[in-house]
Design a protein around this motif. Structure first.
Motif, PDB file in Angstrom:
ATOM      1  N   ILE A 166       0.966  -1.137  -0.058  1.00  0.00           N
ATOM      2  CA  ILE A 166      -0.351  -0.108  -0.146  1.00  0.00           C
ATOM      3  C   ILE A 166       0.758   1.093   0.330  1.00  0.00           C
ATOM      4  O   ILE A 166       0.612   1.819  -0.367  1.00  0.00           O
ATOM      5  CB  ILE A 166      -0.642  -0.029   1.154  1.00  0.00           C
ATOM      6  N   CYS A 330     -10.565   1.077   8.531  1.00  0.00           N
ATOM      7  CA  CYS A 330      -8.940   1.083   7.505  1.00  0.00           C
ATOM      8  C   CYS A 330      -8.420   3.061   7.013  1.00  0.00           C
ATOM      9  O   CYS A 330      -8.962   3.360   6.535  1.00  0.00           O
ATOM     10  CB  CYS A 330      -8.577  -0.009   6.600  1.00  0.00           C
ATOM     11  N   ILE A 331      -7.470   3.039   7.443  1.00  0.00           N
ATOM     12  CA  ILE A 331      -6.656   4.449   6.879  1.00  0.00           C
ATOM     13  C   ILE A 331      -5.180   3.953   5.900  1.00  0.00           C
ATOM     14  O   ILE A 331      -4.278   5.165   6.494  1.00  0.00           O
ATOM     15  CB  ILE A 331      -6.504   5.191   8.195  1.00  0.00           C
ATOM     16  N   ARG A 332      -5.042   2.894   5.497  1.00  0.00           N
ATOM     17  CA  ARG A 332      -4.104   2.240   4.316  1.00  0.00           C
ATOM     18  C   ARG A 332      -3.034   2.943   5.101  1.00  0.00           C
ATOM     19  O   ARG A 332      -2.612   2.921   4.780  1.00  0.00           O
ATOM     20  CB  ARG A 332      -4.491   2.929   3.388  1.00  0.00           C
ATOM     21  N   ALA A 335       1.172  -0.987   8.131  1.00  0.00           N
ATOM     22  CA  ALA A 335       1.480  -1.396   9.132  1.00  0.00           C
ATOM     23  C   ALA A 335       0.853  -3.084   9.890  1.00  0.00           C
ATOM     24  O   ALA A 335       2.095  -4.082   9.700  1.00  0.00           O
ATOM     25  CB  ALA A 335       0.761  -1.006  10.446  1.00  0.00           C
ATOM     26  N   CYS A 336      -0.119  -3.280   9.021  1.00  0.00           N
ATOM     27  CA  CYS A 336      -0.557  -4.562   9.266  1.00  0.00           C
ATOM     28  C   CYS A 336       0.203  -5.545   8.009  1.00  0.00           C
ATOM     29  O   CYS A 336       0.737  -7.196   8.485  1.00  0.00           O
ATOM     30  CB  CYS A 336      -2.230  -4.747   8.873  1.00  0.00           C
ATOM     31  N   ILE A 359      -4.587  -6.442   5.328  1.00  0.00           N
ATOM     32  CA  ILE A 359      -5.975  -5.694   5.598  1.00  0.00           C
ATOM     33  C   ILE A 359      -6.970  -5.866   3.937  1.00  0.00           C
ATOM     34  O   ILE A 359      -7.802  -6.206   3.857  1.00  0.00           O
ATOM     35  CB  ILE A 359      -5.720  -4.237   5.604  1.00  0.00           C
ATOM     36  N   VAL A 394      -6.171   1.623  14.219  1.00  0.00           N
ATOM     37  CA  VAL A 394      -7.626   1.965  14.333  1.00  0.00           C
ATOM     38  C   VAL A 394      -8.512   0.312  14.903  1.00  0.00           C
ATOM     39  O   VAL A 394      -9.751   0.219  14.726  1.00  0.00           O
ATOM     40  CB  VAL A 394      -9.062   2.699  13.114  1.00  0.00           C
ATOM     41  N   ILE A 398      -8.647  -7.986  13.404  1.00  0.00           N
ATOM     42  CA  ILE A 398      -8.466  -8.803  11.146  1.00  0.00           C
ATOM     43  C   ILE A 398      -8.614 -10.117  11.812  1.00  0.00           C
ATOM     44  O   ILE A 398      -9.430 -10.570  10.485  1.00  0.00           O
ATOM     45  CB  ILE A 398      -6.890  -8.009  10.903  1.00  0.00           C
TER      46      ILE A 398
END
Ligand code: SF4
Lengths: 494, 216
Positions: A166, A330-332, A335-336, A359, A394, A398
């Protein structure tokens, strides 16, 4: 003349995301690509360490995460109210608001707006939403060249490639590959890279600066996304690093922003939470180099013709499922992705979407539905280790959503003739519960000890075999994977 | 049905489980807005964080400001600058007497003209200590956005009473400008990228040199 020669911009790889095989098959192919895995390991390890250090500096980090979660929940649970307010604020500030039910409608709107300006090229700020709707190809079909201006997006575009992350879409490319791409391609589309360019990142960035500057200086129309859209004021926010965003948002006369309907935030004050959560979670910086905020049209400053396209494209599907709804928070930040052991091994391309990683595994099946093979396989692209939840600014649960979607997929398949009820039920047993999964892993761990020279494990013993039959699982260490993760990644985080 | 009506309709039917109509009552937010972040010395932290982002920082008092600005531009090799209309007269005089060519922006310079100018000197709206960030609200002493974007060197003058501890105080101070419709540019160090193997390179499209003068 061939179709290739008539194109205005570099052709992306053939095929579509939805035409890609299921995750397990993609993953198998990607695992074989040693260079990709090396690049990825290095990159995700670096960002993980940076993020951990920056999060550590903020004593109230957990409070901030809770506030971020609550603000997004408030917004999503009253999205109609905030969308109407956003539209009103934007219009009062001189922006024109368009609504798009799906990707095709959004593309039609944007193409129409660009054509009305009588231009045949646009400059673009990196935007997940425009990638999701595949806007560049829609513009190309209309004879309009869309120039990506973010360095990584430029590498992807010139490399006839797809993004794999991303935040760092060219994370799978190393410096010598970038040099080759620039040398080969830049000259075909504008200012060439110097013939004697080395693979020093500073020189490569310099070549991008020169290549894009002429495009910025002549561009009449820019296309962006937005990280946040403030309902109260009609302010749009773009968070970036290089200044290409500022160029696009400032220099052209016309600005078209494509914004997913879940990007809205109630008030300007809410930004104090998100402008602290986002940079530290994404690039591991206290603050990203540049953030632009604009409110419709500012007379005498920047674009005087400002459009905002609000896009649904499946978001209301996700909204309608109270268990899946949190994914829309999700704020894109990515981190995940960086923390995910599965992503680190298989890379972004295996997920068959612009949204890869954990995500992506929860968002794609919700946005696109579970009718396609790739979307049916995505909820299984996880070991449910829970690391993604722990880093998510946030607090999107998941793993819980994955389990929920696995059940949906199983139910969906049960209605079909080709179903494998026993296998799915067994997989469900392993994957529905952390304890079951650990048990299955411990069994696999024993196998690992028995075969010490093997790096990849074939199918796990039953019942996990129901899940892993299609792919090789990276060899788990003799202790369980979750335990291994705690010891290793846990340390890195301190 | 229009796309607008259809999307809003889908949103409403997706939210049938939400029974409380007031968003604030439905989802409480346990967060106190606008709080300062505790730190021993706000100005020292601001300087430290700006430098951490590879910005050059100088501190001076009101009396020596104009000459300091001219001197810094000179040592950065800047031969020409654009000054927004609201910039203070003494700066202009000091810069001119240092032999640097001064351009105004009235009538507005074209993009190509701006591209040929070495630098820009502006004031600022807010400085954020914890993150080393400078925020412009593009008031007349900061000029329209293109001025601080196209030239390669940006010298920005921040007054000590404009520096706050952290993002929440900054957002609170900026709310008025945003309500008035002003655009904001948040700047943390020079333009940078980490897109190639995550190695940080300073200077891509925005100004490659950021000079910060902290007054008082
Ligand atoms: S799910 Fe959370 S961690 Fe992953 S990209 Fe979105 S906000 Fe970031």
């Amino acid at each position: 003349m061939t179709a290739q020669a008539q194109r205005r911009t570099p052709a992306p790889p053939p095929g579509t995301y939805l035409g890609m095989p299921k995750f397990q098959k993609n993953a198998k192919e990607q695992l074989a690509n040693e260079q990709l895995r090396k690049n990825l390991r290095h990159a995700t390890g670096t960002i993980r360490a940076k993020r951990a250090a920056r999060v550590e500096e903020v004593p109230e980090w957990e409070e901030l995460r809770l506030a971020g979660e609550a603000i997004k929940n408030r917004t999503l649970r009253h999205l109609d109210t905030y969308l109407v307010q956003l539209e009103d604020s934007l219009q009062k500030a001189g922006a024109k608001v368009h609504w798009a039910r799906d990707a095709a409608e959004a593309n039609r709107i944007v193409v129409g707006l660009v054509q009305a300006k009588g231009v045949d090229e646009v400059v673009k700020v990196k935007s997940m939403a425009t990638q999701e709707i595949e806007l560049n190809e829609a513009l190309e079909e209309a004879g309009i060249a869309a120039w990506e201006t973010d360095l990584a997006e430029l590498i992807v575009q010139l490399g006839h490639d797809r993004p794999s992350h991303i935040l760092v879409p060219a994370i799978h490319r190393n410096r010598s590959e970038v040099r080759e791409i620039f040398l080969r391609e830049m000259k075909q589309y504008g200012t060439p890279a110097p013939e004697d360019i080395t693979d020093d990142p500073a020189e490569l960035a310099g070549a991008a600066r020169r290549h894009l500057r002429e495009k910025f200086l002549r561009a009449k129309v820019a296309i962006s996304g937005a990280n946040f859209a403030i309902a109260e004021t009609g302010t749009l926010v773009v968070v970036e690093s290089e200044g290409n965003g500022r160029m696009c948002l400032t220099l052209p006369d016309t600005l078209i922003s494509v914004v997913g309907i879940e990007k809205v935030l109630p008030t300007f004050a809410d930004l104090e939470v998100f402008m602290r959560l986002l940079p530290r979670s994404s690039t591991g910086e206290r603050m990203n180099p540049y953030t632009s905020m604009w409110t419709g049209v500012t007379p005498g400053d920047g674009p005087q013709d400002v459009h905002v396209v609000l896009v649904d494209n499946g978001r209301t599907n996700a909204l309608a499922d109270p268990q899946g709804r949190p994914a829309l928070r999700c704020i894109r930040c990515s981190a995940c992705l960086n923390i995910c052991p599965v992503y680190e091994r298989v890379g972004g391309h295996a997920y068959g979407s612009v949204y890869p990683g954990p995500i992506g595994a929860v968002l794609n099946p919700q946005l696109r539905g579970i009718g396609h093979e790739i979307d049916q396989s995505l909820p299984y692209a996880s070991s449910l280790c829970g690391a993604c939840f722990e880093v998510c600014p946030v607090r999107i649960p998941i793993p819980d959503i994955l389990v929920h979607l696995r059940k949906e997929v199983a139910d969906h398949k049960r209605g079909k003739p080709k179903l494998e009820p026993t296998a799915m039920a067994a997989a469900g047993w392993v994957l529905a519960d952390h304890k079951h999964f650990e048990l299955a892993e411990r069994v696999a761990g024993l196998a690992a000890r028995a075969l010490p020279n093997t790096t990849f494990l074939g199918p796990l013993p039953w019942p996990a075999s129901a899940w892993t039959r299609a792919r090789d699982l990276p060899m788990p260490p003799p202790e369980s994977f979750r335990k291994w993760w705690r010891t290793n990644r846990g340390e890195e985080q301190q | 049905m229009s796309a607008r009506e259809e999307i809003l309709g889908r949103v409403r039917s997706a939210l049938v489980d939400v029974s409380v109509s007031d968003p604030v009552a439905d989802v409480p937010i346990d967060w106190e807005y606008g709080r300062p972040t505790a730190m021993p010395e706000v100005l020292a932290r601001f300087v430290e964080m700006c430098e951490d982002y590879k910005a050059t920082v100088a501190r001076c008092d009101e009396g020596s400001l104009a000459s300091r600005v001219a001197e810094l531009l000179g040592s950065a090799g800047v031969r020409s600058v654009v000054l927004p209309s609201g910039v203070e007269q003494p700066w202009r005089q000091a810069i001119e007497s240092a032999g640097i060519t001064v351009h105004g922006d009235e009538p507005p310079l074209s993009r190509a003209e701006l591209d040929a100018i070495d630098g820009v000197v502006t004031a600022a709206a807010v400085g954020i200590a914890e993150t080393g960030t400078i925020v412009l609200d593009h008031a007349p002493d900061q000029g329209r956005r293109a001025l601080t974007l196209v030239p390669d060197t940006h010298l920005v003058v921040v007054r000590s009473d404009q520096v706050v501890s952290d993002v929440p105080e900054a957002v609170a101070r900026l709310a008025g400008a945003v309500t008035d419709g002003a655009p904001l540019t948040w700047i943390s160090g020079p333009s940078a990228t980490s897109d190639i193997e995550l190695s940080r390179v300073e200077g891509v499209h925005g100004p490659r040199n950021l000079l910060v003068v902290l007054v008082g």
